[in-house]
Design an enzyme around this catalytic site. Structure first.
Site, short mmCIF file in Angstrom:
data_model
loop_
_atom_site.label_atom_id
_atom_site.label_comp_id
_atom_site.label_asym_id
_atom_site.label_seq_id
_atom_site.Cartn_x
_atom_site.Cartn_y
_atom_site.Cartn_z
N THR A 1 1.05 -7.70 15.04
CA THR A 1 2.25 -6.87 15.17
C THR A 1 3.15 -6.91 13.94
OG1 THR A 1 3.40 -8.68 16.32
CG2 THR A 1 2.30 -7.03 17.69
N GLY A 2 2.78 -7.72 12.94
CA GLY A 2 3.52 -7.70 11.69
C GLY A 2 3.11 -6.50 10.85
N LYS A 3 3.91 -6.17 9.86
CA LYS A 3 3.64 -5.01 9.01
C LYS A 3 2.28 -5.10 8.34
CE LYS A 3 5.60 -2.38 5.13
NZ LYS A 3 6.73 -2.31 4.15
N LYS B 1 4.04 -11.32 22.92
CA LYS B 1 3.79 -9.88 23.01
C LYS B 1 2.51 -9.56 23.75
CE LYS B 1 6.64 -8.63 19.06
NZ LYS B 1 6.79 -7.80 17.85
N ILE C 1 -5.98 -14.63 5.29
CA ILE C 1 -5.56 -13.84 4.13
C ILE C 1 -4.27 -14.37 3.53
CG2 ILE C 1 -5.04 -11.50 3.33
CD1 ILE C 1 -7.87 -11.84 4.51
N THR C 2 -3.45 -15.03 4.32
CA THR C 2 -2.11 -15.45 3.93
C THR C 2 -2.07 -16.23 2.62
OG1 THR C 2 -1.54 -15.61 6.28
CG2 THR C 2 -0.04 -16.67 4.71
N GLU C 3 -1.15 -15.85 1.75
CA GLU C 3 -0.92 -16.55 0.50
C GLU C 3 0.34 -17.40 0.62
OE1 GLU C 3 -0.18 -15.52 -4.27
OE2 GLU C 3 -0.43 -13.91 -2.80
N TYR D 1 -13.12 -7.10 -6.70
CA TYR D 1 -13.12 -5.63 -6.75
C TYR D 1 -13.68 -5.14 -8.09
CZ TYR D 1 -9.39 -6.87 -3.41
OH TYR D 1 -8.65 -7.44 -2.42
N GLU E 1 -12.87 -19.66 -11.37
CA GLU E 1 -11.61 -19.77 -12.11
C GLU E 1 -11.49 -21.18 -12.66
OE1 GLU E 1 -8.53 -19.03 -9.30
OE2 GLU E 1 -8.73 -16.84 -9.39
N HIS F 1 -3.30 -18.35 -9.23
CA HIS F 1 -3.66 -19.06 -8.01
C HIS F 1 -3.21 -20.51 -8.07
CE1 HIS F 1 -7.08 -16.11 -6.74
NE2 HIS F 1 -5.88 -15.67 -6.44
#
Length: 293
Positions: A17-19, A46, A99-101, A162, A212, A250
């Site tokens: 429900t977050g953006k 919710k 996914i959270t950074e 990508y 990296e 990173h």
């Protein structure tokens, strides 16, 4: 065949429900078989609501019980994201993609400790996710640049994932699966674990491995490749000009005590039979040349 995910995977979105959760859940559902695969969302308080027809539950355990989900993607804000991983692990979710950074390192250390002995696979945090082109994407990668094919991609960098995929597409080379493992110092799956799966996957004929500066995961993977890999691998390491002690993008991309430099990693990879390139614009062409012999 695919590694980690395919059209039969059933996915929950934690933080739906977050953006960010809403935006990327919508895009993932619009990609290939995503509408069938995304079966629920989780936002405490919710439960009983829905997002564009996707039922929302108060807990991962309830969502898994009601939907049969075996994978979860997390878009929960950094202070609460590690707890979201913990909840998914305790609920028995087989694959968790975070996914959270910006998750505090201490939180992730505790979460990795709690995961000991558990069967859950964790991808991330701070990663773009996983995609099996033509079947399912879980994460934030642009689906339109991917196409099905025989090349596996594993990368610590989302952007370079990508880039590699875009180059492969221009050369007419599709991907079997692409895995963004994330750039945090404490994370889940490493290059090695993904490479082992690509080696066992009959649909994967070759792999692009993007690393990296910082840490030793790439060297560990390279040594395994030398002893066990039966498929050609192209390697690139980002951070050739990074000064020691300065974090580059990173949280895990930092040269410490003179170790973890791009030069060291590339040298080890080359010694282990990996075809390296020092130019990120040449990843695709280097692989194409390798396949042609």
């Amino acid at each position: 065949m695919a590694i980690l995910i395919d059209r039969n995977t059933r996915v929950l979105t934690q933080g739906i429900t977050g953006k960010t959760g809403m935006f990327h859940t919508r895009l993932c559902r619009e990609y290939a078989f995503g509408n069938e695969c995304f079966v629920g969302g989780v936002t405490p308080g919710k439960g009983g609501q829905n997002f564009e027809g996707v039922p929302i539950f108060d807990s991962v355990a309830e969502a898994r019980r009601e939907t049969g989900a075996n994978a979860s993607v997390i878009y929960v804000p950094p202070p609460y994201a590690a707890a979201a991983i913990d909840e998914a692990v305790e609920a028995g979710i087989e694959l968790v993609i975070c996914i959270t950074e910006g998750i505090p390192v201490r939180d992730m250390i505790q979460t990795r400790y709690r995961m000991r002995g558990k069967s859950t696979l964790l991808v991330g945090p701070n990663c773009p996710g996983v995609i099996t082109p033509g079947q399912l994407k879980i994460g934030i990668m642009p689906g339109h640049i991917h196409q099905p094919g025989p090349i596996g991609v594993v990368s610590r960098s989302g952007t370079l994932t990508y880039e590699a995929v875009g180059q492969l597409r221009e050369l007419g080379l599709g991907q079997s699966s692409c895995v963004g493992i994330g750039g945090d110092p404490v994370n889940g799956m490493k290059h090695l674990e993904v490479m082992q799966r690509f080696n066992d996957d009959p649909a994967t004929e070759a792999v692009i491995m993007v690393g990296e500066i910082g840490g030793s995961d790439e060297e560990i993977c390279a040594r395994w490749i030398k002893e066990h890999m039966t498929k050609p691998v192209v390697g690139f390491i980002a951070g050739m000009t990074a000064p020691p002690g300065k974090r580059m993008g990173h949280a895990g991309a930092i040269i410490s005590g003179g170790q973890g430099t791009a030069q060291e990693k590339l040298a080890t990879m080359e010694e282990c039979g990996i075809k390296i390139t020092r130019n990120p614009a040449e990843m695709g062409r280097t692989l194409q040349a390798l396949l042609r012999g």
